[in-house]
Design an enzyme around this catalytic site. Structure first.
Site, short mmCIF file in Angstrom:
data_model
loop_
_atom_site.label_atom_id
_atom_site.label_comp_id
_atom_site.label_asym_id
_atom_site.label_seq_id
_atom_site.Cartn_x
_atom_site.Cartn_y
_atom_site.Cartn_z
N ARG A 148 0.84 -1.22 0.00
CA ARG A 148 0.00 0.00 0.00
C ARG A 148 0.87 1.26 0.00
O ARG A 148 0.57 2.25 0.67
CB ARG A 148 -0.91 0.05 1.23
CG ARG A 148 -1.83 -1.07 1.40
CD ARG A 148 -2.92 -1.17 0.34
NE ARG A 148 -3.75 -2.30 0.66
CZ ARG A 148 -3.46 -3.55 0.32
NH1 ARG A 148 -2.39 -3.81 -0.42
NH2 ARG A 148 -4.25 -4.54 0.67
N SER A 163 -10.16 -0.75 4.87
CA SER A 163 -9.25 -1.06 5.98
C SER A 163 -8.68 0.23 6.54
O SER A 163 -8.06 1.00 5.79
CB SER A 163 -8.09 -1.94 5.50
OG SER A 163 -8.62 -3.07 4.87
N GLU A 204 -3.83 3.06 7.15
CA GLU A 204 -3.75 2.95 5.69
C GLU A 204 -4.44 4.17 5.08
O GLU A 204 -4.09 4.65 4.01
CB GLU A 204 -4.44 1.66 5.23
CG GLU A 204 -4.41 1.46 3.73
CD GLU A 204 -5.05 0.15 3.29
OE1 GLU A 204 -4.93 -0.87 4.02
OE2 GLU A 204 -5.67 0.14 2.22
C1 LIG Z 1 -15.31 -0.48 1.41
C2 LIG Z 1 -13.87 -0.26 0.99
C3 LIG Z 1 -13.07 -1.34 0.71
C4 LIG Z 1 -11.73 -1.16 0.34
N1 LIG Z 1 -10.96 -2.26 0.06
C5 LIG Z 1 -9.67 -2.09 -0.32
C6 LIG Z 1 -8.86 -3.23 -0.65
O1 LIG Z 1 -9.31 -4.38 -0.63
N2 LIG Z 1 -7.57 -3.02 -0.99
C7 LIG Z 1 -7.05 -1.76 -1.06
O2 LIG Z 1 -5.86 -1.63 -1.39
N3 LIG Z 1 -7.79 -0.67 -0.78
C8 LIG Z 1 -9.09 -0.81 -0.42
N4 LIG Z 1 -9.85 0.28 -0.12
C9 LIG Z 1 -9.24 1.63 -0.16
C10 LIG Z 1 -9.49 2.39 -1.48
O3 LIG Z 1 -10.44 1.75 -2.25
C11 LIG Z 1 -8.19 2.52 -2.28
O4 LIG Z 1 -7.19 3.16 -1.53
C12 LIG Z 1 -8.39 3.29 -3.60
O5 LIG Z 1 -7.24 3.23 -4.39
C13 LIG Z 1 -8.75 4.76 -3.38
O6 LIG Z 1 -9.15 5.27 -4.62
P1 LIG Z 1 -9.85 6.67 -4.75
O7 LIG Z 1 -10.01 6.95 -6.20
O8 LIG Z 1 -11.07 6.71 -3.92
O9 LIG Z 1 -8.72 7.61 -4.14
P2 LIG Z 1 -8.84 8.77 -3.05
O10 LIG Z 1 -9.30 8.20 -1.77
O11 LIG Z 1 -9.61 9.91 -3.61
O12 LIG Z 1 -7.29 9.18 -2.92
C14 LIG Z 1 -6.37 8.31 -2.33
C15 LIG Z 1 -4.97 8.92 -2.44
O13 LIG Z 1 -4.57 8.97 -3.80
C16 LIG Z 1 -4.30 10.31 -4.18
N5 LIG Z 1 -4.79 10.47 -5.56
C17 LIG Z 1 -6.03 10.21 -6.02
N6 LIG Z 1 -6.08 10.40 -7.35
C18 LIG Z 1 -4.87 10.82 -7.74
C19 LIG Z 1 -4.27 11.19 -8.98
N7 LIG Z 1 -4.96 11.16 -10.14
N8 LIG Z 1 -2.98 11.56 -8.99
C20 LIG Z 1 -2.26 11.60 -7.84
N9 LIG Z 1 -2.74 11.26 -6.63
C21 LIG Z 1 -4.03 10.88 -6.59
C22 LIG Z 1 -5.03 11.18 -3.18
O14 LIG Z 1 -4.42 12.46 -3.05
C23 LIG Z 1 -4.89 10.35 -1.93
O15 LIG Z 1 -3.61 10.54 -1.34
C24 LIG Z 1 -11.20 0.13 0.25
C25 LIG Z 1 -12.02 1.25 0.53
C26 LIG Z 1 -13.35 1.06 0.89
C27 LIG Z 1 -14.22 2.24 1.16
#
Ligand SMILES: Cc1cc2nc3c(=O)[nH]c(=O)nc-3n(C[C@H](O)[C@H](O)[C@H](O)COP(=O)(O)OP(=O)(O)OC[C@H]3O[C@@H](n4cnc5c(N)ncnc54)[C@H](O)[C@@H]3O)c2cc1C
Length: 339
Positions: free
Chosen positions: A170, A240, A335
């Protein structure tokens, strides 16, 4: 697109300048902008030079601690295309704003292997390359070839090859040395045409049987996830909340000497102990602080059970962290990205 009124979550409009986040925290940004091309992103960076800038995807890994006094940027670029095909391999480029699970659904329908274990993880392509999302023994880094980005300070484009991204659990260079400095615009993945099933983790082999298709693995992953994890559409969370700690062998041995059947996995020269197990042993399952709650079905997740404030979540997370340290001498780190 008008400032602060952009589409996300199946076309549902957010309220003005409220920042979309799956924790359902009611927080605002001073400015929210969405861009539709790399050129538009460059213009926005020029327009807001010197201001606090944050790129976000679907907000599914963010805990805002209050309103954001700065500019939130979000990609509306959501296309994917095949770049090249070489024997067994296919290179696919996906733009940062594409929902990761939509990409995976398309790839599975095409019979391509590589990302199916990451099905149903919320969020977008851009963030997945920053976070190195992972599930069931597969991480995004396993398929990522390169990441296309733009530098926030001057709009310069830069391509990071996989090795330059310094991927870890991660983790990536975009969360460390280069935090906040580059915006991901697209990601290139390598997929396989012939079967490459990764079924050794969780109950995947039992659910899928012997020789599944990518879509069958995807369905199995989704089935397992639905049993354990809160659905974003139903309950607020960021998945998580803590990372699973990797501890030295002697620390694991000491714990294993006191408890029956400590779940564990060998990783990176140490032993990974599920943080969910540690938290459960401390008696936190289902416990609340204000409106925030440790999820009953999976104690690694903190949910917004009842109008939780960022403070509620932060306090609960801190108390969980403190008690795991007191009981086991192990530090569990979040995380979730605190903003
Ligand atoms: C119910 C649930 C289950 C989940 N299960 C998992 C799992 O099994 N495994 C796992 O790894 N994660 C899991 N996650 C966490 C999440 O899905 C991941 O971290 C995902 O990658 C976040 O994507 P997002 O587009 O919502 O990013 P955001 O939450 O909007 O951003 C996350 C980070 O990325 C940065 N970011 C976003 N877009 C960009 C871009 N274009 N350029 C540069 N930086 C950027 C943001 O600044 C921030 O630091 C889960 C979350 C939830 C709510």
């Amino acid at each position: 697109m008008e400032n602060g009124k952009w589409k996300i979550d199946n076309g549902k409009l957010t309220m003005e300048n409220y920042i979309p986040n799956t924790f359902r925290m009611k927080v605002r940004a001073r400015v929210i902008e969405e861009y539709h091309s790399v050129g538009e992103l460059r213009s926005l960076l020029e327009k807001y030079r010197g201001e606090r800038i944050l790129a976000i995807g679907a907000g599914s890994n963010l805990l805002f601690q209050g309103d954001f006094d700065g500019v939130i940027l979000h990609s509306a670029m959501r296309r994917a295309r095949a770049l090249d095909e070489n024997g067994d391999e296919v290179l696919i480029e996906a733009q940062a704003g594409l929902v990761m699970d939509e990409l995976i659904a398309q790839l599975c329908d095409m019979g391509l292997w590589g990302l199916e274990n990451l099905s149903h993880i919320p969020g977008e392509v851009g963030a997945s390359a920053v976070q190195n999302v992972g599930a069931y023994g597969v991480e995004a880094k396993d398929a990522i070839v390169r990441v296309h980005t733009m530098r926030v300070s001057d709009g310069q484009e830069r391509i990071f090859e996989n090795a330059e991204c310094r991927y870890g659990y991660r983790d990536s260079i975009f969360k460390n040395e280069l935090k906040g400095q580059y915006i991901v615009t697209s990601v290139v993945y390598r997929l396989w045409k012939t079967p490459h099933p990764q079924l050794d983790y969780g109950h995947l082999r039992a659910v899928t049987g012997g020789t599944p298709t990518p879509n069958e693995v995807r369905q199995a992953v989704m089935q397992i996830r639905r049993q354990k994890l809160p659905e974003v559409s139903e309950i607020g969370s960021a998945g998580s909340f803590f990372k699973n700690p990797i501890v030295p062998h002697e620390v694991y041995e000491a714990i294993a000497g006191q408890y029956n059947q400590v779940p564990h996995f060998e990783q990176d020269g140490g032993v990974k102990i599920p943080a969910a197990w540690l938290i459960e042993q401390c008696g936190w399952k289902g416990k609340r602080v204000g409106g925030a709650q440790v999820y009953e079905k999976q104690p690694l997740v903190i949910v917004n059970a009842d109008n939780a404030t960022p403070e509620d979540v932060k306090n609960l997370a801190q108390q969980v962290c403190d008690s795991v340290r007191e009981k086991f001498g192990i530090h569990i780190s979040p995380e979730v990205n605190y903003i």
